[in-house]
Design a protein around this motif. Structure first.
Motif, PDB file in Angstrom:
ATOM      1  N   GLY A 379       0.732  -1.146  -0.043  1.00  0.00           N
ATOM      2  CA  GLY A 379       0.096   0.160   0.141  1.00  0.00           C
ATOM      3  C   GLY A 379       0.735   1.149   0.018  1.00  0.00           C
ATOM      4  N   MET A 380       2.048   1.122  -0.604  1.00  0.00           N
ATOM      5  CA  MET A 380       2.958   2.409  -0.453  1.00  0.00           C
ATOM      6  C   MET A 380       3.755   2.452  -1.659  1.00  0.00           C
ATOM      7  SD  MET A 380       6.429   1.264   2.040  1.00  0.00           S
ATOM      8  CE  MET A 380       7.255   2.691   1.226  1.00  0.00           C
ATOM      9  N   ILE A 381       4.106   3.496  -2.184  1.00  0.00           N
ATOM     10  CA  ILE A 381       5.041   3.806  -3.476  1.00  0.00           C
ATOM     11  C   ILE A 381       6.317   3.512  -3.077  1.00  0.00           C
ATOM     12  CG2 ILE A 381       5.767   5.286  -5.113  1.00  0.00           C
ATOM     13  CD1 ILE A 381       3.106   6.880  -4.705  1.00  0.00           C
ATOM     14  N   ILE A 382       6.979   2.368  -3.718  1.00  0.00           N
ATOM     15  CA  ILE A 382       8.188   1.842  -3.519  1.00  0.00           C
ATOM     16  C   ILE A 382       9.468   2.769  -4.280  1.00  0.00           C
ATOM     17  CG2 ILE A 382       9.978   0.055  -3.738  1.00  0.00           C
ATOM     18  CD1 ILE A 382       7.588  -0.445  -1.533  1.00  0.00           C
ATOM     19  N   PRO A 383      10.246   3.514  -3.633  1.00  0.00           N
ATOM     20  CA  PRO A 383      11.107   4.352  -4.360  1.00  0.00           C
ATOM     21  C   PRO A 383      11.968   3.642  -5.601  1.00  0.00           C
ATOM     22  CG  PRO A 383      11.409   4.537  -2.023  1.00  0.00           C
ATOM     23  CD  PRO A 383      10.715   3.524  -2.262  1.00  0.00           C
ATOM     24  N   VAL A 384      12.367   4.500  -6.255  1.00  0.00           N
ATOM     25  CA  VAL A 384      13.237   3.886  -7.420  1.00  0.00           C
ATOM     26  C   VAL A 384      14.326   3.189  -7.186  1.00  0.00           C
ATOM     27  CG1 VAL A 384      14.219   4.530  -9.634  1.00  0.00           C
ATOM     28  CG2 VAL A 384      12.477   5.595  -9.231  1.00  0.00           C
ATOM     29  N   VAL A 385      14.581   2.109  -7.546  1.00  0.00           N
ATOM     30  CA  VAL A 385      15.838   1.335  -7.274  1.00  0.00           C
ATOM     31  C   VAL A 385      16.981   1.749  -8.241  1.00  0.00           C
ATOM     32  CG1 VAL A 385      16.996  -0.781  -6.956  1.00  0.00           C
ATOM     33  CG2 VAL A 385      14.409  -0.629  -6.604  1.00  0.00           C
ATOM     34  N   ARG A 386      17.972   2.437  -7.470  1.00  0.00           N
ATOM     35  CA  ARG A 386      19.243   2.749  -8.368  1.00  0.00           C
ATOM     36  C   ARG A 386      20.098   1.648  -8.402  1.00  0.00           C
ATOM     37  NH1 ARG A 386      22.207   7.410  -9.035  1.00  0.00           N
ATOM     38  NH2 ARG A 386      20.134   8.450  -9.094  1.00  0.00           N
ATOM     39  N   ILE A 387      20.531   1.068  -9.980  1.00  0.00           N
ATOM     40  CA  ILE A 387      21.243   0.130 -10.101  1.00  0.00           C
ATOM     41  C   ILE A 387      22.591   0.532 -10.742  1.00  0.00           C
ATOM     42  CG2 ILE A 387      21.367  -1.935 -11.765  1.00  0.00           C
ATOM     43  CD1 ILE A 387      18.183  -1.903 -11.655  1.00  0.00           C
ATOM     44  N   ARG A 388      23.704  -0.055  -9.970  1.00  0.00           N
ATOM     45  CA  ARG A 388      25.040   0.368 -10.605  1.00  0.00           C
ATOM     46  C   ARG A 388      25.874  -0.751 -10.424  1.00  0.00           C
ATOM     47  NH1 ARG A 388      24.792   3.899  -5.927  1.00  0.00           N
ATOM     48  NH2 ARG A 388      24.412   5.671  -7.321  1.00  0.00           N
ATOM     49  N   ASP A 389      26.976  -0.945 -10.965  1.00  0.00           N
ATOM     50  CA  ASP A 389      27.983  -1.998 -10.953  1.00  0.00           C
ATOM     51  C   ASP A 389      28.993  -1.241  -9.797  1.00  0.00           C
ATOM     52  OD1 ASP A 389      28.826   0.070 -12.624  1.00  0.00           O
ATOM     53  OD2 ASP A 389      30.246  -1.320 -13.752  1.00  0.00           O
ATOM     54  N   ASN A 390      29.770  -2.059  -9.382  1.00  0.00           N
ATOM     55  CA  ASN A 390      30.740  -1.821  -8.097  1.00  0.00           C
ATOM     56  C   ASN A 390      31.854  -2.741  -8.306  1.00  0.00           C
ATOM     57  OD1 ASN A 390      32.055  -1.059  -5.919  1.00  0.00           O
ATOM     58  ND2 ASN A 390      30.568  -0.994  -4.661  1.00  0.00           N
ATOM     59  N   ILE A 391      33.104  -2.147  -8.744  1.00  0.00           N
ATOM     60  CA  ILE A 391      34.382  -3.100  -9.201  1.00  0.00           C
ATOM     61  C   ILE A 391      34.932  -3.577  -7.777  1.00  0.00           C
ATOM     62  CG2 ILE A 391      34.789  -1.932 -11.139  1.00  0.00           C
ATOM     63  CD1 ILE A 391      36.748  -0.271  -9.711  1.00  0.00           C
ATOM     64  N   GLN A 392      34.411  -2.937  -6.652  1.00  0.00           N
ATOM     65  CA  GLN A 392      34.820  -3.442  -5.137  1.00  0.00           C
ATOM     66  C   GLN A 392      34.219  -4.754  -4.890  1.00  0.00           C
ATOM     67  OE1 GLN A 392      34.344   0.161  -2.545  1.00  0.00           O
ATOM     68  NE2 GLN A 392      35.669   1.212  -3.602  1.00  0.00           N
ATOM     69  N   LEU A 393      33.070  -5.103  -5.377  1.00  0.00           N
ATOM     70  CA  LEU A 393      32.531  -6.142  -5.040  1.00  0.00           C
ATOM     71  C   LEU A 393      33.226  -7.347  -5.817  1.00  0.00           C
ATOM     72  CD1 LEU A 393      28.712  -5.209  -5.010  1.00  0.00           C
ATOM     73  CD2 LEU A 393      30.205  -5.389  -3.016  1.00  0.00           C
TER      74      LEU A 393
END
Length: 676
Positions: A379-393
């Protein structure tokens, strides 16, 4: 009705009148000049638009102008054939073009008609067809691109809505232009037919009815026909050209004149090549002086453009450096670095195919569906999911962050499948041992060739994108209460106010502030209770908000109002609920140690008693977990909130309900008792 609306309606009625009522010559001359003026305005507007949608009325305007021009053709034909005169404008045009040689003038007129019909009209028609087809074919890809940008956080919901509307308008516009170009083609054909009618029947009427000789009839009617054709074909030519400009226009930051001069003379050195080529033509019998003059002009233009371009690039470089320096040192840029995205999904380089649509990745589409699904569930608006790659992982690793804090981490193998094997000997199948990230079940990453074998053994086999999607869904559910802030609560209240304004006014801003409402909703979400039924929630807040501003207590009242929703969430198909009850001793112990203060109430219980209660709950939960039953603890409404606060830190997955949160029709079966 506004004056503008009346003027357009009057113009349409006038066109219809022109088709049936004879007009005097002076009025025809006025309409002819008006037709030429409108055509000039249309082509100038078309040249100065930066994109096609800025002239979205053009298809309808094209139809009206074509109808107006055909109405003029009918009126002028009537005047030419009946009176041998069609006004001073037509006669002047005809005399000017024909001069002393009617045949030459008529040939020039035919060339003009051929240019319009064969070149411009046919070209505009073909471009309109292709543009309409390509625009419709590109719509799904553009929609997916907008969804991808929205999921990546590059654009807001409002910007995405505007871009979707623009795509729909473009499709409608080019579809209308495809049909509108047919009017232009039909108008050109009608113009040719009308010219032939005027000449043939003009000669017949002039000789047979007016008593003119063949030469006199030819001179008079050919002059009027050519004049009529010119005043008709010149506006038609301008409108056809405007049609071609509009449908071939590519969106840019400038108008057509700016784009032509900027792009045509972008490379000044090419003017030197053109100048040299023209100069060499002077070595042929072509006039040497003429070619030298044109070559000199081109060379001088290339020199001046080169100097101007060099200065412009130097200024732009300096401005760019100053801007970068200013941005790096400005307080605004530092403030932007301090902000966090509500939800972030970072992954190692080996997982890039999950999000890359060119490699078949559909993670962006899945996240769109997750947001829609959770909006319905929570029942709530889920915020936008920011997707990015991370070379530290690590290459196969991914991380989920909520408001900058890492809340989950997992590992995925792109070329494997996750097999969950409860009750199966794990050594029967080869794979990489792991833990299913969403629910913590033992599992293995197996190769694709072992997928069928694992399924035949009773394992649940899931592909990597589904593993990630499920994990993201569960993490967002667990942290939904952290994502609901005052601003998001204000949006929910504004939405409810559209349908229930009186209910909202009774709750906020008095007796409860937006912050109070946000705390109540967050407490419900924290225990996986959907807040979608806002009207019932606000009805309860309106009833009890005047008696207390304790948000913990208000949340309990709301839970009791949502008893039907909560019951259906945990009842099984047989309308039975297996629960762990709380003994009277524990109920009295907790009730006796509740302390009331002016800021609310809290549980004041000695550590030893707390530990005993937690251990007892833990033992009963382990017992029912073996029976594959969801651990639900049932207690009285007076202590539910305090018991949840007590065990939540150690057993967050345990559901604690009160008797008032159950539907009367539900059958309750006790499978354990919490005691001390």
């Amino acid at each position: 009705m506004k004056l503008k609306d009346l003027s357009v309606l009057s113009a349409v009625i006038l066109i219809i009148v022109m088709l049936v009522v004879p007009l005097p010559g002076w009025l025809l001359s006025v309409f002819i000049l008006l037709n030429i003026s409108l055509a000039l305005i249309v082509i100038l507007v078309a040249m100065n638009t930066t994109e096609a949608l800025e002239f979205s009325i053009f298809p309808s305007l094209l139809l009206l102008l074509t109808l107006f021009r055909l109405g003029l053709n009918v009126s002028t034909t009537r005047s030419i054939l009946s009176e041998g005169n069609a006004g001073v404008v037509i006669e002047t045009f005809g005399t000017f073009v024909i001069g002393d040689n009617p045949l030459v003038g008529f040939v020039i007129f035919l060339i003009l008609v051929i240019i319009q019909f064969v070149v411009i009209t046919k070209g505009s028609e073909r471009v309109s067809e292709v543009a309409a087809r390509f625009t419709l074919d590109a719509m799904p890809g553009k929609q997916m691109s907008i969804d991808a940008d929205l999921n990546a956080g590059l654009i807001s919901e409002h910007q995405a809505k505007d871009r979707r509307e623009k795509i729909e308008k473009e499709a409608d516009f080019y579809g209308a232009m495809d049909g509108g170009s047919k009017f232009v083609k039909g108008d050109a054909i009608a113009g040719i037919v009308i010219v032939l009618i005027n000449i043939i029947f003009g000669l017949i009427i002039g000789v047979a009815q007016m008593g003119l000789s063949f030469g006199e009839a030819t001179d008079q009617f050919l002059r009027l026909t050519v004049g009529d054709g010119l005043v008709s074909q010149i506006p038609a030519l301008l409108i056809s050209t405007a049609t071609g400009i509009v449908v071939t226009r590519v969106a840019s930051e400038g108008n057509l004149g700016t784009d032509i001069t900027t792009q045509l003379f972008r490379y000044p050195k090419l003017l030197y090549i053109a100048a040299f080529t023209i100069f060499m033509l002077g070595l042929t019998p072509i006039n040497m002086g003429l070619t030298t003059m044109i070559a000199g002009v081109l060379a001088f233009g290339g020199y001046r453009l080169g100097q101007t371009q060099a200065k412009t690039e130097e200024v732009e470089f300096q401005e760019e450096e100053e801007t970068e320096s200013r941005d790096m040192s400005s307080p605004e840029s530092i403030v932007q670095m301090l902000s966090h995205d509500p939800i972030e999904f970072e992954f190692g380089y080996a997982l890039i195919p999950l999000a890359d649509t060119s490699q078949g990745g559909d993670l962006l589409d899945r996240i769109v569906m997750i947001r829609r699904q959770l909006a319905l569930e929570l029942g709530m608006i889920i915020p936008v999911v920011r997707i990015r790659d991370n070379i530290q992982l690590n290459p196969n690793e991914y991380s989920l962050k909520v408001k900058g804090n890492e809340v989950a981490r997992g590992e995925v193998y792109i070329d494997h499948y996750l097999a969950m094997m409860p009750g199966i000997d794990e050594e029967d199948i080869e794979g990489i041992d792991t833990i299913e990230p969403a629910f913590g079940l033992p599992a293995k990453w197996i190769s694709e060739d072992l997928k069928d074998e694992a399924e035949m053994m009773g394992s649940t086999v899931v592909d990597p994108p589904s593993v990630v999607s499920t994990h993201i869904t569960e993490v967002i559910k667990q942290h939904a209460h952290e994502l609901l802030g005052r601003q998001e609560t204000k949006q929910l209240i504004d939405h409810l106010k559209e349908s229930n304004p009186l209910l909202v006014e009774e709750v906020t801003p008095e007796p409860l502030s937006i912050g109070d409402v946000q705390k109540v909703l967050a407490k419900l979400l924290r225990e996986q209770v959907s807040i979608r039924n806002l009207p019932i929630i606000f009805e309860t807040l309106a009833d009890f908000g005047k008696m207390t501003n304790d948000t913990d207590l208000l949340a309990e009242y709301v839970r009791q109002s949502l008893y039907s929703q909560i019951s259906k969430q945990y009842v099984n198909e047989e309308q039975m609920m297996k629960v762990i009850t709380v003994s009277g001793t524990v109920e009295k112990l907790l009730a006796d140690h509740i302390q009331q203060t002016e800021h609310g109430s809290y549980l004041s219980l000695d550590p030893e008693s707390q530990q005993k209660i937690i251990q007892s709950v833990h033992q009963q939960v382990e017992k029912v977990s073996v029976q594959e039953v969801t651990p639900i603890v049932l207690c009285s409404p007076a202590i539910r909130m305090y018991l949840k606060q007590l065990v939540e830190r150690y057993l967050p997955q345990v559901v604690i309900l009160s008797y008032n949160e159950l539907e009367p029709s539900i059958e309750v079966q006790s499978v354990g008792v919490v005691n001390v």
